[in-house]
Design a protein around this motif. Structure first.
Motif, PDB file in Angstrom:
ATOM      1  N   GLU A 176       0.860   4.878  -0.575  1.00  0.00           N
ATOM      2  CA  GLU A 176       0.096   3.676  -0.899  1.00  0.00           C
ATOM      3  C   GLU A 176      -1.388   4.012  -1.052  1.00  0.00           C
ATOM      4  O   GLU A 176      -2.044   3.575  -1.990  1.00  0.00           O
ATOM      5  N   GLU A 177      -1.888   4.837  -0.134  1.00  0.00           N
ATOM      6  CA  GLU A 177      -3.299   5.214  -0.219  1.00  0.00           C
ATOM      7  C   GLU A 177      -3.582   6.035  -1.465  1.00  0.00           C
ATOM      8  O   GLU A 177      -4.640   5.951  -2.068  1.00  0.00           O
ATOM      9  N   THR A 180      -3.074   3.505  -4.640  1.00  0.00           N
ATOM     10  CA  THR A 180      -4.163   2.548  -4.802  1.00  0.00           C
ATOM     11  C   THR A 180      -5.516   3.254  -4.883  1.00  0.00           C
ATOM     12  O   THR A 180      -6.539   2.604  -5.019  1.00  0.00           O
ATOM     13  N   ARG A 181      -5.504   4.576  -4.772  1.00  0.00           N
ATOM     14  CA  ARG A 181      -6.719   5.409  -4.906  1.00  0.00           C
ATOM     15  C   ARG A 181      -7.723   5.200  -3.791  1.00  0.00           C
ATOM     16  O   ARG A 181      -8.842   5.687  -3.886  1.00  0.00           O
ATOM     17  N   VAL A 182      -7.351   4.453  -2.775  1.00  0.00           N
ATOM     18  CA  VAL A 182      -8.316   4.224  -1.702  1.00  0.00           C
ATOM     19  C   VAL A 182      -8.574   5.524  -0.943  1.00  0.00           C
ATOM     20  O   VAL A 182      -9.588   5.699  -0.273  1.00  0.00           O
ATOM     21  N   GLU A 184      -9.530   8.436  -1.844  1.00  0.00           N
ATOM     22  CA  GLU A 184     -10.742   9.209  -2.135  1.00  0.00           C
ATOM     23  C   GLU A 184     -11.938   8.643  -1.365  1.00  0.00           C
ATOM     24  O   GLU A 184     -12.779   9.379  -0.853  1.00  0.00           O
ATOM     25  N   LEU A 185     -11.964   7.316  -1.276  1.00  0.00           N
ATOM     26  CA  LEU A 185     -13.031   6.665  -0.522  1.00  0.00           C
ATOM     27  C   LEU A 185     -12.932   7.035   0.964  1.00  0.00           C
ATOM     28  O   LEU A 185     -13.926   7.324   1.623  1.00  0.00           O
ATOM     29  N   LEU A 186     -11.695   7.053   1.484  1.00  0.00           N
ATOM     30  CA  LEU A 186     -11.484   7.396   2.889  1.00  0.00           C
ATOM     31  C   LEU A 186     -11.906   8.838   3.156  1.00  0.00           C
ATOM     32  O   LEU A 186     -12.524   9.138   4.169  1.00  0.00           O
TER      33      LEU A 186
END
Lengths: 367, 294
Positions: A176-177, A180-182, A184-186
């Motif tokens: 999921e991460e 949803t591409r989140v 890279e931010l994490l």
């Protein structure tokens, strides 16, 4: 603005904990997760109550009696007597399984009668007789066969369910991460290892909590429905099961997270988790099909993937020496550490690779 | 000051960044311009430490970047993404906490920032329920919430309507004015031209031009002039050292071989009629871009 320094310096561990907290929080808020957990607990509760119900109101226990013992046995509630000529005829009926037990005269017994049964006498009969008679077992087994089967399947199914549910969950949450591409931010806020550790810890907490809830329901349920004798000898194995489960689960969770990091879309998740799913199904099928084979069980109790089922079972059956669970646990923990190192390596290398599935081999290859 | 020097990166045999050097100065907006596949995203990922470089160095105030430095960076990745099922307010708070703020402080900051970005009403909506434009604003909040010293934004304006562009541009200006170093990439050259103090142009993994936008324009202005007069400029074509680009009676656009030639034209025009305008023509960023990437 540049002077607005964070009020506390985050240590790696704080972020691990934050990630774990989010994992737990988001799961507890997911309706699907809560419903499936409630259903699992209800099934466990139903099984315990049903067990108590059928033990409390048994269909009449068939008992063979001779003319001299008939009167005493007939007063026992829930017992249906079959009168036979003598002790030999009664034993024959017990062996054939037509009756669960027989009550016959025996001069050597202090009460003057003796209860004959194949491997264990019906408790309702023993409790119903005014004086405790001597018991003769024709084919004594160390543990009741049905109970043994029940316990082994119990360990097997709990491990299978929890491992596949939470293993699948952790793989999905990794994908999921990614999807949803989140991620890279994490990763701009913390190292990949911190994120991985948080996810494993969060899901382990959830899995352990669910196991503890199940265990509580089973234990309390058995006591309340008056089946506490089932618990006898099960306490220590359940405690060992919890310990083995903890490390066994972390081992699987790490591998499932690595498997998740190899793909970029939920649809592809099966292709990398299939080998792991097979690994967690194995102990379940082994206890069903080869649970009575001591060699298979011994091997199972040392192989890290099946030890959480195999070792507590052997302890329950009284087949394991005192040092065996400790040795097996050491092997499990060592494997667990190796798996975490391996998973971290795979995870770090694949987590930002979007698109086509990365093969296990590719992820392990030195770049 | 954030400085990249001689940074290289290859994927297998394919070199995507070649000896990259440029600086991002505090208090200024630096535009990072390049075509698709030029290496912008790779460069930004290397600055953030999300991707490892093969060679070269990334320093801040002369010292190699540490993970503690990077925690003071704000990032907006090219690949947008937040947890779809998380509430916007909680999401931004969570990110602030990952960057080291305690719970109460993180909450206060995320609410204040989301209000500033026009999402004050949507704090309790899940991310997936926001429109794309609002998701973009939330994404910007994610990059800004921990009050970073350095902002690295990959295409922050893509997908925004003109009003939202102004909102975001205003936020970036304020951050820069407060001393933050801001590096952002964009395909919208007019936006970059309007906003940026410094410009870095990348093509084929190499820096083709870098410097203040004023300096770049001077450098690439050549000697083109615009002349508007009340009279007729027919004589201009005969003038030595002059190439006429456009001509319309009293108005002309011309290239001069040198300053002296331009001055001669000015003097003759002044002697023949009144001059309405005589200005050196500065190239637009789009023109400079086309010129340097060739």
């Amino acid at each position: 603005m540049t002077t607005a320094a964070p009020t506390s310096t985050p240590r790696g561990f704080q972020n691990v904990w934050l990630v774990a907290e989010r994992e737990v929080g988001s799961k507890l808020r997911s309706r699907a997760f809560v419903i499936s957990t409630v259903i699992t607990l209800l099934i466990a509760l139903a099984a315990v109550i049903w067990g108590g119900f059928s033990a409390g109101n048994p269909s009449a226990t068939q008992v063979a009696v001779t003319s001299s013992t008939a009167a005493a046995v007939q007063k026992v509630p829930g017992v249906e007597v079959t009168q036979v000529a003598d002790r030999d005829a009664a034993e024959a009926l017990v062996r054939s399984g037509e009756v669960s037990a027989a009550v016959v005269d025996d001069a050597s017994s202090p009460t003057g009668v003796v209860v004959i049964a194949e491997d264990s006498p019906p408790t309702s009969l023993l409790m119903g007789l005014s004086e405790s008679p001597s018991v003769v077992l024709l084919d004594p087994a160390t543990v009741d066969f049905a109970l043994r089967y029940f316990v082994s399947i119990g360990f097997g199914i709990v491990f299978l369910l929890a491992a596949s549910l939470f293993g699948g969950t952790i793989a999905q949450s990794v994908v999921e991460e990614k999807q949803t591409r989140v991620v890279e931010l994490l990763l701009s806020a913390m190292p990949a290892r911190t994120l991985l550790a948080g996810k494993i810890i969060g899901n382990t907490i959830l899995a352990m909590a669910q196991i503890l809830l199940l265990a509580t329901i089973a234990v309390v349920g058995l006591i309340v429905t008056g089946q506490s004798e089932v618990l006898q000898g099960l306490g220590a194995p359940i405690a060992w099961f919890a310990i083995f489960f903890l490390f066994g689960f972390v081992l699987l969770a790490a591998l499932f997270a690595a498997a998740g990091s190899l793909v970029s879309r939920m649809e592809d998740i099966g292709s990398t988790t299939a080998p792991l799913t097979m690994l967690i199904m194995a102990p379940y099928f082994l206890v069903i099909f080869a649970g009575d084979n001591p060699v298979v069980l011994t091997v199972m109790s040392y192989v890290p993937f099946s030890a959480p089922v195999g070792m507590p079972l052997r302890l329950y059956l009284g087949e394991a020496q005192w040092w065996e669970p400790i040795l097996s646990l050491v092997i499990l923990i060592a494997t667990c550490i190796a798996a975490i190192v391996l998973a971290a390596k795979i995870y770090e290398r694949s987590i930002l690779r979007m698109g086509a599935r990365v093969s296990w081999r590719e992820a392990l290859k030195t770049p | 000051m954030l400085e990249l020097s001689h940074v290289t990166k290859s994927y297998g045999a394919h070199r995507v960044l070649n000896d990259l050097s440029f600086t991002v100065r505090p208090g200024r907006l630096t535009g990072f311009v390049g075509g698709n596949g030029a290496g912008k995203t790779t460069t930004m990922r290397i600055i953030l430490g999300v991707l490892a470089k093969d060679d070269g160095s990334v320093t801040i105030n002369g010292a190699a970047l540490t993970s503690a430095d990077r925690r003071r960076f704000g990032y907006m990745p090219e690949e947008r993404g937040l947890y779809p099922k998380m509430k916007v307010g909680e999401h931004i708070t969570y990110l602030a906490r990952l960057h080291g703020f305690d719970k109460g402080e993180a909450e206060a900051r995320s609410i204040a920032l989301l209000e500033q970005l026009g999402l004050g009403e949507r704090l309790n909506d899940t991310v997936e329920r926001l429109s794309l434009g609002n998701q973009q604003r939330a994404q910007i909040a994610a990059a800004l919430v921990h009050e970073p010293d350095v902002l690295i934004l990959d295409e922050p304006f893509s997908g925004l309507d003109p009003l939202a562009v102004d909102v975001v541009a205003d936020v970036l200006h304020r951050r820069a004015a407060a001393g933050v170093s801001v590096l952002f990439s964009s395909h919208q050259l007019d936006v970059v031209e309007r906003l940026c103090d410094d410009i870095v142009i990348i093509a084929g993994g190499e820096i083709r031009a870098a410097g203040s936008s004023e300096h770049l324009r001077q450098q690439h202005s050549g000697h083109r002039y615009e002349l508007r007069t009340a009279g007729d400029l027919g004589w201009l074509r005969e003038e030595p050292g002059i190439t006429v680009v456009e001509f319309d009676g009293g108005n002309a656009l011309f290239d001069a071989a040198d300053d002296a030639a331009a001055q001669r034209v000015l003097q003759r025009a002044a002697s023949e009629s009144s001059i309405e305008r005589f200005t050196p023509v500065r190239p637009t960023l789009a023109q400079i871009f086309k010129e340097v990437i060739q």
